[in-house]
Design a protein around this motif. Sequence first.
Motif, PDB file in Angstrom:
ATOM      1  N   VAL A   1       0.726  -1.062  -0.120  1.00 10.48           N
ATOM      2  CA  VAL A   1       0.138  -0.045   0.064  1.00 10.48           C
ATOM      3  C   VAL A   1       0.757   1.281  -0.090  1.00 10.48           C
ATOM      4  O   VAL A   1       0.536   2.337  -0.737  1.00 10.48           O
ATOM      5  CB  VAL A   1      -0.961  -0.056   1.311  1.00 10.48           C
ATOM      6  N   ASN A   2       1.997   1.234   0.841  1.00  5.54           N
ATOM      7  CA  ASN A   2       2.775   2.353   0.928  1.00  5.54           C
ATOM      8  C   ASN A   2       3.581   2.565  -0.406  1.00  5.54           C
ATOM      9  O   ASN A   2       3.780   3.699  -0.831  1.00  5.54           O
ATOM     10  CB  ASN A   2       3.518   2.338   2.305  1.00  5.54           C
ATOM     11  N   GLU A   3       4.142   1.428  -0.859  1.00  8.60           N
ATOM     12  CA  GLU A   3       5.047   1.698  -2.233  1.00  8.60           C
ATOM     13  C   GLU A   3       3.712   2.242  -3.316  1.00  8.60           C
ATOM     14  O   GLU A   3       4.168   3.124  -4.001  1.00  8.60           O
ATOM     15  CB  GLU A   3       5.326   0.312  -2.492  1.00  8.60           C
ATOM     16  N   ILE A   4       2.525   1.842  -3.472  1.00  8.62           N
ATOM     17  CA  ILE A   4       1.712   2.329  -4.445  1.00  8.62           C
ATOM     18  C   ILE A   4       1.395   3.872  -4.047  1.00  8.62           C
ATOM     19  O   ILE A   4       1.274   4.756  -4.860  1.00  8.62           O
ATOM     20  CB  ILE A   4       0.209   1.538  -4.530  1.00  8.62           C
ATOM     21  N   ASN A   5       1.162   4.185  -2.838  1.00  6.26           N
ATOM     22  CA  ASN A   5       1.154   5.605  -2.652  1.00  6.26           C
ATOM     23  C   ASN A   5       2.165   6.576  -2.918  1.00  6.26           C
ATOM     24  O   ASN A   5       2.035   7.553  -3.349  1.00  6.26           O
ATOM     25  CB  ASN A   5       0.689   5.882  -0.797  1.00  6.26           C
ATOM     26  N   ASP A   6       3.420   6.000  -2.581  1.00  2.00           N
ATOM     27  CA  ASP A   6       4.531   6.680  -3.209  1.00  2.00           C
ATOM     28  C   ASP A   6       4.542   6.929  -4.692  1.00  2.00           C
ATOM     29  O   ASP A   6       4.945   8.003  -5.040  1.00  2.00           O
ATOM     30  CB  ASP A   6       5.812   6.138  -2.608  1.00  2.00           C
ATOM     31  N   ARG A   7       4.345   5.653  -5.395  1.00  4.49           N
ATOM     32  CA  ARG A   7       4.662   5.607  -6.837  1.00  4.49           C
ATOM     33  C   ARG A   7       3.625   6.617  -7.670  1.00  4.49           C
ATOM     34  O   ARG A   7       3.994   7.256  -8.401  1.00  4.49           O
ATOM     35  CB  ARG A   7       4.495   4.182  -7.373  1.00  4.49           C
ATOM     36  N   TYR A   8       2.297   6.591  -7.077  1.00  5.22           N
ATOM     37  CA  TYR A   8       1.212   7.265  -7.799  1.00  5.22           C
ATOM     38  C   TYR A   8       0.680   8.408  -6.993  1.00  5.22           C
ATOM     39  O   TYR A   8      -0.198   9.209  -7.609  1.00  5.22           O
ATOM     40  CB  TYR A   8       0.259   6.267  -8.004  1.00  5.22           C
ATOM     41  N   GLY A   9       1.575   9.107  -5.937  1.00  7.01           N
ATOM     42  CA  GLY A   9       0.926  10.240  -5.148  1.00  7.01           C
ATOM     43  C   GLY A   9      -0.479   9.995  -4.708  1.00  7.01           C
ATOM     44  O   GLY A   9      -0.955  11.053  -4.603  1.00  7.01           O
ATOM     45  N   LEU A  10      -0.608   8.924  -4.218  1.00  4.86           N
ATOM     46  CA  LEU A  10      -1.960   8.615  -3.425  1.00  4.86           C
ATOM     47  C   LEU A  10      -2.016   8.614  -2.101  1.00  4.86           C
ATOM     48  O   LEU A  10      -0.937   8.815  -1.656  1.00  4.86           O
ATOM     49  CB  LEU A  10      -2.458   7.185  -3.934  1.00  4.86           C
TER      50      LEU A  10
END
Length: 236
Positions: free
Chosen positions: A130-139
């Motif tokens: 979840v945190n990697e996706i937040n960082d990658r996509y600015g979510l």
Amino acid sequence: MPRTYAAVSNKGGAGKTTLVTLIAGEYALRGERVLLVDADNRQNLSGWWRLCAEKANVPDNIELTQASTQRSIEQAIDNLGKAFDLVVIDAPGIDSSLQTAIIRSAELVISPIQPAIKELEAAGQAVAAVNEINDRYGLSITHFNVRTRISVPGRNLEAYRYIRPFVAGLVAAEYRTGLLDTELFERNIYREIQNGLGTLQMQDLTDPVRKARLEVHQLVDEIEQRRAAAELEGAA
């Protein structure tokens, strides 16, 4: 657009499907229209739904669809989801591109944790995803952990006692996650409803069902309170 929640764990048998059916029944009881999306290739959620239909126990305010690709996930949310207040996705129990698409589409991800080391590892992997996706996509997807299949003797297990400091360590490392206070105990009724009995909220109010209903009611209250708080924190 509906709210979109996903139940995610990188371990099969973690209790995702049970969690999904329990909270879906509670949201439906509160008058929300709920779309369940079975994206797990084991199709336990679909199996429960099929048994419910065969036994004339299909719950009100809930519908189910299957999705096995990123495109079908997007269609379920963007097209079917328009008619619902809440979409709840039962994600596959392995790390995959589909799991990434599911997490990216959700505003809230919930991971069940049983008191066992492998369960902690799987929850940690979900937090990291979840945190990697937040960082990658600015979510700013929120992640919560919920303790499941808890028993009174089980609270003495080392793995159980390690859950809270484990999650606290993730928070201290600035991962966007948290541990819900409400626990789901090991209850026979939770297993029984998977045999096509509909939702927990449809069962006769015996003493065991009453206790289970209170537990799930508290869980959903906490999910919504913590979600709203996380949104305010993210907007600050």
